[in-house]
Design an enzyme around this catalytic site. Structure first.
Site, mmCIF file in Angstrom:
data_model
loop_
_atom_site.group_PDB
_atom_site.id
_atom_site.type_symbol
_atom_site.label_atom_id
_atom_site.label_comp_id
_atom_site.label_asym_id
_atom_site.label_seq_id
_atom_site.Cartn_x
_atom_site.Cartn_y
_atom_site.Cartn_z
ATOM 1 N N GLY A 85 0.825 -1.211 0.000
ATOM 2 C CA GLY A 85 0.000 0.000 0.000
ATOM 3 C C GLY A 85 0.857 1.257 0.000
ATOM 4 O O GLY A 85 2.085 1.201 0.138
ATOM 5 N N SER A 267 3.209 -16.202 4.882
ATOM 6 C CA SER A 267 3.727 -14.839 5.036
ATOM 7 C C SER A 267 3.466 -14.366 6.442
ATOM 8 O O SER A 267 2.447 -14.718 7.038
ATOM 9 C CB SER A 267 2.979 -13.918 4.043
ATOM 10 O OG SER A 267 3.154 -12.547 4.371
ATOM 11 N N HIS A 269 3.766 -10.961 6.733
ATOM 12 C CA HIS A 269 3.611 -9.544 6.395
ATOM 13 C C HIS A 269 4.941 -8.791 6.590
ATOM 14 O O HIS A 269 4.972 -7.634 6.999
ATOM 15 C CB HIS A 269 2.526 -8.930 7.292
ATOM 16 C CG HIS A 269 1.689 -7.871 6.619
ATOM 17 N ND1 HIS A 269 0.456 -8.131 6.104
ATOM 18 C CD2 HIS A 269 1.909 -6.549 6.404
ATOM 19 C CE1 HIS A 269 -0.057 -7.009 5.605
ATOM 20 N NE2 HIS A 269 0.814 -6.042 5.762
ATOM 21 N N ILE A 303 12.627 -12.057 1.689
ATOM 22 C CA ILE A 303 13.416 -12.342 0.479
ATOM 23 C C ILE A 303 14.105 -11.064 -0.003
ATOM 24 O O ILE A 303 13.451 -10.046 -0.214
ATOM 25 C CB ILE A 303 12.523 -12.937 -0.625
ATOM 26 C CG1 ILE A 303 12.094 -14.322 -0.164
ATOM 27 C CG2 ILE A 303 13.258 -12.965 -1.969
ATOM 28 C CD1 ILE A 303 11.379 -15.133 -1.171
ATOM 29 N N ARG A 324 9.562 -5.117 0.339
ATOM 30 C CA ARG A 324 10.366 -3.894 0.524
ATOM 31 C C ARG A 324 11.421 -3.654 -0.564
ATOM 32 O O ARG A 324 11.623 -2.496 -0.956
ATOM 33 C CB ARG A 324 11.028 -3.920 1.901
ATOM 34 C CG ARG A 324 10.016 -3.796 3.062
ATOM 35 C CD ARG A 324 10.763 -3.771 4.382
ATOM 36 N NE ARG A 324 9.937 -3.798 5.556
ATOM 37 C CZ ARG A 324 9.477 -4.915 6.157
ATOM 38 N NH1 ARG A 324 9.748 -6.102 5.651
ATOM 39 N NH2 ARG A 324 8.747 -4.842 7.249
#
Ligand code: FNR
Length: 373
Positions: A85, A267, A269, A303, A324
């Site tokens: 987002g 995941s 997050h 990752i 990221r």
């Protein structure tokens, strides 16, 4: 600021430090943030360092084929853009630039409910690229259905429902500087452009304030009462494959399969939600065993390099998502920066697969790795 936990030389450690120079403290803080002490974010990275690739000698394949098909989507490599987002924090072009970069690379772009641009604009930027839609499941069914209809009309083929964020993570890095992008009225156009959201939840112009915007955001997207029995709403209003993102336990994975879900994303997050949660990579092998090929298992969280992607694929992932790193690429050089980061990661992966003497990542397995001592 410390970047030492991302120890991969030439990987994120360098990328993050370079991007830091381009980002405001608020933006950098929001992107780096993890829950609590960031222990889980660090654990995500550290988990990869406990595995080492077993190189083989002898004839290496001339060509390595990384292509794959996940739930009908053809991919040149098993690498997707994770849903992220408010990307305008990194660059004014935000998700438009990322969606264009994904199309140039042929990689699948997953657009976030909290995208900085409306899903229709991102779809136009993505052109004839491949795109999936990530849903934060609102408390309001009419709004949920509106999101689904818009996404289908704009050519998003798969739905990724993120389940680990029914409450926002407790992120001291943001709290210390009193920052949340959702308290601002910019960078959240994907949902504020929705006609149902506008009609029911947008404060009148005279009443717009950070507090009013924040309260509406919480009313709509904090949804802790969500449970499996709500799934029929989605099925009745979405024709394509459905994946669940945020699975960290084999039990939940089994329930998802029993419920007829088409795929899961292991995941945490990026460590942003639960302080002290298990490293996502450590959650992967038992989940892959529990699912046992019944549905595709995707993976993200931590990752940074092709080697990391190799490790996740060898431990049972069918494909990986990256978060990221592409944002840092975006901060450094917009669309081109994002493209460079993702292309480098894919080429590093290709190289690792070749050195392990495989023609395709699909034949990697636990025996391609050894546990580091
Ligand atoms: C995210 N992530 C995320 N996930 C999601 O399902 N919807 C979203 O809107 C967002 N937004 C978001 C913003 C930012 C700034 C970050 C860093 C992450 C989580 C994302 O999809 C993914 O799970 C993680 O980023 C993966 O971890 P790495 O690759 O960042 O370590």
């Amino acid at each position: 600021m410390t970047t030492t936990e991302t120890a991969a030389p030439g990987g994120l450690a360098q990328l993050e430090a370079r991007a830091a120079a381009e980002l405001s403290p608020e933006a950098l803080g929001y992107i780096r943030a993890g829950a609590g002490s960031r222990d889980t974010t660090r654990a995500n990275a550290a988990a990869f360092r406990r595995w080492r690739v077993k190189p083989r000698v002898g004839r290496r394949p001339d060509r390595v084929d990384l292509s794959t098909t996940i739930l009908g989507t053809r991919m040149p490599a098993p690498v997707l853009f994770a849903p992220v987002g408010v990307q305008t924090l990194a660059h004014p072009d935000g998700d438009l630039a990322s969606a264009r970069a994904a199309a140039q690379l042929g990689l699948t772009y997953v657009h976030s409910t909290q995208g900085a641009y409306a899903m229709e604009d991102v779809a136009a930027a993505n052109g004839d690229g491949s795109r999936w839609y990530q849903l934060y499941w609102p408390t309001d069914d009419e709004l949920t259905v509106s999101f689904l209809r818009r996404a289908a009309a704009a050519g998003y083929t798969h739905l990724v429902i993120t389940l680990d964020t029914t409450l926002l993570g407790w992120r001291p890095l943001d709290l210390d500087i009193g920052y949340s992008p959702f308290l601002e009225d910019k960078g959240i156009a994907n949902y504020t452009s929705d006609p149902v959201f506008r009609r029911k939840y947008m404060p009148a112009p005279a009443e717009v304030s950070p507090l009013a915007t924040g309260v509406q955001f919480a009313r709509v997207f904090q949804n802790p009462g969500l449970s499996w029995d709500r799934l029929p709403l989605i099925r009745d209003n979405w024709d394509g494959p459905i994946l669940l993102k945020g699975i960290q336990s084999p039990r939940d994975a089994r329930i998802a399969v029993r419920q007829g879900i088409d795929g899961i994303v292991v995941s945490n997050h990026g460590g942003r939600q639960v302080d002290g949660a298990i490293a996502a990579l450590d959650a992967l092998p038992p989940i892959a065993r529990a699912v046992d090929g019944a549905v595709p298992v995707l993976f993200d969280s931590g990752i940074r390099t092709g080697r990391d992607a190799f490790t996740a694929l060898a431990l049972g992932a069918d494909a990986v998502l990256v978060g990221r790193p592409y944002l840092y690429g975006l901060a450094l050089d917009g669309q081109r920066g994002t493209r460079t980061v993702m292309r480098s990661l894919v080429e590093e992966l290709r190289d690792e697969v070749r050195h392990a003497r495989h023609r395709t990542h699909r034949t990697l397995s636990r025996s391609s790795l050894t546990r580091a001592r």
